[in-house]
Design an enzyme around this catalytic site. Structure first.
Site, PDB file in Angstrom:
ATOM      1  CB  SER A   9      40.300  42.449  52.804  1.00 50.92           C
ATOM      2  OG  SER A   9      41.211  43.489  52.244  1.00 50.92           O
ATOM      3  CG  HIS A  34      41.400  43.396  57.067  1.00 56.75           C
ATOM      4  ND1 HIS A  34      42.392  43.081  58.028  1.00 56.75           N
ATOM      5  CD2 HIS A  34      42.439  43.400  56.035  1.00 56.75           C
ATOM      6  CE1 HIS A  34      43.456  42.867  57.773  1.00 56.75           C
ATOM      7  NE2 HIS A  34      43.667  43.243  56.433  1.00 56.75           N
ATOM      8  CG  HIS A  67      47.333  44.251  57.459  1.00 57.88           C
ATOM      9  ND1 HIS A  67      47.161  43.374  56.311  1.00 57.88           N
ATOM     10  CD2 HIS A  67      48.527  44.231  57.764  1.00 57.88           C
ATOM     11  CE1 HIS A  67      48.376  42.728  56.361  1.00 57.88           C
ATOM     12  NE2 HIS A  67      49.212  43.168  57.293  1.00 57.88           N
ATOM     13  CG  MET A  69      50.925  45.479  54.784  1.00 58.10           C
ATOM     14  SD  MET A  69      49.812  44.599  53.892  1.00 58.10           S
ATOM     15  CE  MET A  69      48.274  45.369  54.169  1.00 58.10           C
ATOM     16  CG  MET A 138      50.854  38.736  56.364  1.00 51.77           C
ATOM     17  SD  MET A 138      49.586  39.443  55.989  1.00 51.77           S
ATOM     18  CE  MET A 138      49.157  38.927  54.282  1.00 51.77           C
ATOM     19  N   GLY A 143      50.714  42.436  49.871  1.00 51.19           N
ATOM     20  CA  GLY A 143      50.977  43.560  48.929  1.00 51.19           C
ATOM     21  C   GLY A 143      49.578  43.349  47.989  1.00 51.19           C
ATOM     22  N   GLY A 145      45.666  41.375  46.760  1.00 49.71           N
ATOM     23  CA  GLY A 145      44.562  40.505  47.155  1.00 49.71           C
ATOM     24  C   GLY A 145      44.289  39.253  46.125  1.00 49.71           C
ATOM     25  CG  ASP A 176      45.108  39.390  55.644  1.00 54.87           C
ATOM     26  OD1 ASP A 176      44.439  39.022  54.567  1.00 54.87           O
ATOM     27  OD2 ASP A 176      45.835  40.668  55.991  1.00 54.87           O
ATOM     28  N   GLY A 177      44.831  36.292  53.973  1.00 49.60           N
ATOM     29  CA  GLY A 177      45.432  35.861  52.678  1.00 49.60           C
ATOM     30  C   GLY A 177      44.911  34.440  52.172  1.00 49.60           C
ATOM     31  N   GLY A 178      44.349  34.628  50.910  1.00 48.56           N
ATOM     32  CA  GLY A 178      43.810  33.249  50.164  1.00 48.56           C
ATOM     33  C   GLY A 178      42.722  32.537  51.365  1.00 48.56           C
ATOM     34  N   GLY A 198      39.092  38.959  51.389  1.00 49.67           N
ATOM     35  CA  GLY A 198      38.776  40.019  50.379  1.00 49.67           C
ATOM     36  C   GLY A 198      38.116  39.609  49.164  1.00 49.67           C
ATOM     37  CB  SER A 199      39.321  37.687  45.933  1.00 49.40           C
ATOM     38  OG  SER A 199      40.193  36.891  46.904  1.00 49.40           O
TER      39      SER A 199
END
Ligand SMILES: O=C(CO)[C@@H](O)[C@H](O)COP(=O)(O)O
Ligand SMILES: [Co+2]
Length: 220
Positions: A9, A34, A67, A69, A138, A143, A145, A176-178, A198-199
């Site tokens: 991401s 992403h 994606h 949002m 999700m 909202g 990262g 997606d996420g974490g 992402g991170s």
């Protein structure tokens, strides 16, 4: 199950050097790019729009996994298709008629995905599964990262995996996420075959991107 694919991401990229960052993750082995589009209304953050997607489109031939949002969603679909998105993923809560929105995306000749928020049940996608190319679960609230993976989403990933397998269709199951080297194996075990990160990818700078991406794959 098909090979696990990684979609970094760009929300965690250095926006001052966005083109270089996209090129660097492509060279580092990203399967998709992403792109998190946020409107400050559907989610409490503002990111990028179709002009930026268009500007970075020429940097790589990797598919753009966009994606969305944003709400209301429908009037923005064509702009992201024209900007060069390969997959457009929408949230059921972002418009009045999810099936119509998916048809709109498909009629533009690109792939369509549905994203399920942590509190949205797997059943929200059941009656559009014959139309979609991707389901995105999700594993954080959308909202931002850098949030922590929500473990209760593993059950939903398992439920969506069953639905996809029963459908017999070629549908990607994206989480997606974490996502980190610690949570990726759990998501894969539950049935994911596409991981957004992402991170975990962008930490430590470009010299680490290839290792960071590899660390998310099975056995990484
Ligand atoms: O859609 C979103 C957030 O809304 C994600 O794509 C995040 O941007 C992923 O970031 P990390 O949790 O991997 O840092
Ligand atoms: Co995302």
């Amino acid at each position: 199950m098909s090979k696990v694919q990684v979609a970094p991401s760009i929300l965690s990229a250095d926006f001052a050097r966005l083109g270089e960052e996209v090129s660097a993750i492509a060279d580092a082995g990203a399967d998709y790019i992403h792109v998190d589009v946020m409107d400050g209304h559907f989610v409490p953050n503002l990111t990028i729009g179709p002009n930026v997607v268009k500007a970075i489109r020429s940097v790589t031939d990797r598919p753009f996994d966009v994606h969305l949002m944003i709400s209301p969603i429908d009037s923005y679909i064509d702009a992201f298709v024209d900007a060069g998105a390969d997959i457009l993923t929408v949230h059921p809560e972002a418009g009045p008629h999810l099936h119509r929105t998916i048809q709109h995306i498909k009629s533009a000749g690109i792939k369509a995905g549905v994203a399920l928020n942590p509190a949205t049940p797997a059943s929200a996608v059941e009656f559009v599964l014959d139309q979609v190319d991707l389901v995105l679960v999700m594993s954080v609230n959308p909202g931002f990262g850098g949030q922590k993976f929500i473990p209760s989403q593993l059950k939903k990933i398992e439920a969506v995996r069953k639905m996809i397998d029963l459908s017999g269709r070629d549908i990607r199951l994206e989480v997606d996420g974490g996502i980190t080297p610690e949570t990726a194996p759990q998501a894969i075990e539950a049935g994911a075959d596409m991981l957004v990160a992402g991170s975990a990818v962008f930490k430590d700078g470009p010299q680490s991107y290839a290792a960071n991406i590899a660390a998310l794959r099975p056995g990484g």
